[in-house]
Write a protein that holds these residues in place. Structure first.
Motif, PDB file in Angstrom:
ATOM      1  N   VAL A 106       0.820  -1.101  -0.065  1.00 20.93           N
ATOM      2  CA  VAL A 106       0.150   0.172   0.038  1.00 20.93           C
ATOM      3  C   VAL A 106       0.751   1.310   0.034  1.00 20.93           C
ATOM      4  O   VAL A 106       1.705   1.381   0.935  1.00 20.93           O
ATOM      5  CB  VAL A 106      -1.001   0.069   1.139  1.00 20.93           C
ATOM      6  CG1 VAL A 106      -2.035   1.189   1.180  1.00 20.93           C
ATOM      7  CG2 VAL A 106      -1.922  -1.134   1.365  1.00 20.93           C
ATOM      8  N   PHE A 107       0.679   2.099  -0.828  1.00 20.92           N
ATOM      9  CA  PHE A 107       1.454   3.065  -1.203  1.00 20.92           C
ATOM     10  C   PHE A 107       0.777   4.337  -1.046  1.00 20.92           C
ATOM     11  O   PHE A 107      -0.451   4.629  -1.267  1.00 20.92           O
ATOM     12  CB  PHE A 107       2.272   3.263  -2.748  1.00 20.92           C
ATOM     13  CG  PHE A 107       2.958   2.247  -3.053  1.00 20.92           C
ATOM     14  CD1 PHE A 107       4.396   2.447  -3.008  1.00 20.92           C
ATOM     15  CD2 PHE A 107       2.356   0.994  -3.635  1.00 20.92           C
ATOM     16  CE1 PHE A 107       5.111   1.437  -3.601  1.00 20.92           C
ATOM     17  CE2 PHE A 107       3.249   0.208  -4.084  1.00 20.92           C
ATOM     18  CZ  PHE A 107       4.745   0.064  -3.848  1.00 20.92           C
ATOM     19  N   ASN A 108       1.345   5.828  -0.549  1.00 17.50           N
ATOM     20  CA  ASN A 108       0.920   6.842  -0.350  1.00 17.50           C
ATOM     21  C   ASN A 108       1.370   7.766  -1.510  1.00 17.50           C
ATOM     22  O   ASN A 108       2.366   8.081  -1.718  1.00 17.50           O
ATOM     23  CB  ASN A 108       1.545   7.475   1.191  1.00 17.50           C
ATOM     24  CG  ASN A 108       0.878   8.900   1.324  1.00 17.50           C
ATOM     25  OD1 ASN A 108       0.150   9.215   0.721  1.00 17.50           O
ATOM     26  ND2 ASN A 108       1.413   9.476   2.380  1.00 17.50           N
ATOM     27  N   ASN A 109       0.309   8.047  -2.099  1.00 14.08           N
ATOM     28  CA  ASN A 109       0.618   8.820  -3.524  1.00 14.08           C
ATOM     29  C   ASN A 109       0.426  10.316  -3.555  1.00 14.08           C
ATOM     30  O   ASN A 109       0.175  11.222  -4.292  1.00 14.08           O
ATOM     31  CB  ASN A 109      -0.296   8.403  -4.874  1.00 14.08           C
ATOM     32  CG  ASN A 109      -1.658   8.569  -4.488  1.00 14.08           C
ATOM     33  OD1 ASN A 109      -2.019   9.141  -3.622  1.00 14.08           O
ATOM     34  ND2 ASN A 109      -2.631   8.270  -5.547  1.00 14.08           N
ATOM     35  N   THR A 110       0.609  10.944  -2.090  1.00 11.39           N
ATOM     36  CA  THR A 110       0.686  12.403  -1.810  1.00 11.39           C
ATOM     37  C   THR A 110       1.747  12.894  -2.630  1.00 11.39           C
ATOM     38  O   THR A 110       2.776  12.299  -2.943  1.00 11.39           O
ATOM     39  CB  THR A 110       0.635  12.626  -0.392  1.00 11.39           C
ATOM     40  OG1 THR A 110       0.702  14.021  -0.237  1.00 11.39           O
ATOM     41  CG2 THR A 110       2.018  12.289   0.150  1.00 11.39           C
TER      42      THR A 110
END
Length: 404
Positions: A62-66
């Motif tokens: 699970v990646f944070n695409n901010t």
């Protein structure tokens, strides 16, 4: 109920970090960083390109695409002195970062102001090609100011204004000036939603090549957005955690992703970075809030820092995620917007996450507490190994895969 970490003493989370171990600059190749592999108390040294081989079969990353915005604005006074305004979070007309970034004409943000004493009175201006942005102080609050920005051309969005005249906010501990490479290297290759003032640095090691290898190995990936705030660098000043106030951050996740998480329960769910981990665990607690109070208003979707430690007999993970889906369906929305102050510290019981990809964090930081919550006292062994084996630390440093 989780054991409450309020009485934890931050002095128990100290280690000696020599200045020369802080990575001041990124490596020439993102994926050539070292990767410390910790599994069931064993430690091994790898290169980041080995990650796809080391992840458990059937993992969901699970990646944070901010995306980091150029949140530092340097205004010059007519006399030549500089005043720096650092945008922290939007106040009006929108508090939601996504909307605030698309705002045209004017907006008000909570900001830090450097050299405020030099700013005697009146507005300050920055001229850029084809336009000007003006800053005016509306109010002073504890530790920050409310600053109203107006600009021309009025049809530009605030995101475009920052892009044209702002500077990237590098972490304070890098203690150096920006270099041209920082503009691309202090962003993940999958950064999409503008609004962070710090990068989710565990993601900085990923390249298209590593992503392709993950896919080839049958490792799935998905994305959510947590806009990282400046509070992520805030050292814990309190003796015990009880008096440390966690910073709040805005979280955005699609219905599709919540459904994917629900479907994946029972198999390894591994966040890339502490921000992704805090987001995932916050989703569980948001589901718990709605499970107890189905009629909560959207603006009350907030995880307070001690909620996980005070909740009695919370629901199973599947029930919490299903509750979120039901809520989104009732409100006919494809996106859940919420905020979180969650503090993950020793005593915390993980509800969704089964491991973590992360960098090496500052002593006495809430990020180090999070690592200790995941792998217990072994954090000392992991950090000792990293220090003894020339690992690079902090934002531009090396990586680890922690599988308790």
């Amino acid at each position: 109920m989780n054991a409450n970490p309020k009485n934890l003493a931050i002095k128990d989370f100290v280690y000696e970090l020599p200045e020369e171990r802080i990575a001041k600059f990124p490596l020439p190749e993102r994926d050539q960083s070292k990767l410390l592999y910790y599994k069931q108390q064993g430690i091994a040294d790898h290169t980041f390109t080995d990650l796809p081989e080391l992840l458990p079969a059937g993992s969901l990353l699970v990646f944070n695409n901010t995306k980091v915005v150029q949140a530092r604005l340097i205004f010059r006074k007519p006399t030549g002195g500089a005043v720096e305004v650092f945008c922290l979070e939007p106040v009006k007309p929108h508090r939601e970062v996504q909307l605030a970034m698309q705002q045209t004409r004017s907006c008000t943000w909570k900001c830090l102001v450097g050299n405020n004493k030099r700013w005697k009175e009146g507005p300050l201006k920055i001229f850029f090609e084809g336009g000007v942005v003006t800053a005016e102080r509306e109010a002073q609050q504890e530790g920050h100011f409310l600053i109203r920005f107006t600009w021309t051309p009025a049809e530009l969005t605030f995101a475009e204004v920052l892009e044209r005249c702002g500077k990237l906010p590098l972490p304070p501990y890098l203690n150096r000036e920006l270099i041209p490479e920082d503009r691309s290297r202090y962003q993940t290759i999958y950064a999409r939603n503008e609004g962070a003032v710090a990068a989710p640095t565990a993601g900085l090691h990923f390249t298209d090549k590593v992503m392709a290898q993950l896919q080839a190995k049958g490792i799935d990936s998905t994305y959510l957005t947590l806009h990282v705030g400046a509070g992520t660098f805030k050292p814990v000043k309190a003796d015990t955690m009880e008096t440390h106030e966690m910073h709040a951050e805005q979280l955005m996740v699609s219905r599709e992703v919540v459904a994917q998480l629900l479907e994946h329960l029972g198999r390894p769910l591994i966040p890339v970075g502490t921000t992704s981990m805090r987001s995932l665990e916050s989703l569980y607690w948001l589901g718990t809030l709605l499970w107890r109070q189905p009629d909560l208003r959207p603006e009350d979707l907030h995880v307070t820092q001690w909620l996980p430690y005070e909740a009695e007999t919370p629901p199973a993970a599947a029930e919490a995620l299903q509750t979120l889906l039901n809520y989104m369906d009732r409100h006919q929305t494809q996106y859940l917007h919420a905020s979180t102050q969650i503090i993950i510290a020793p005593g915390y019981t993980f509800r969704l996450c089964k491991g973590l990809v992360t960098n090496f964090h500052q002593p006495e930081s809430t990020l180090l507490l999070l690592v200790a919550a995941l792998i217990g006292e072994d954090w000392k062994q992991v950090y000792r190994h990293a220090l003894d084996n020339d690992y690079r630390f902090l934002s531009y440093g090396d990586s680890s895969l922690l599988l308790p």
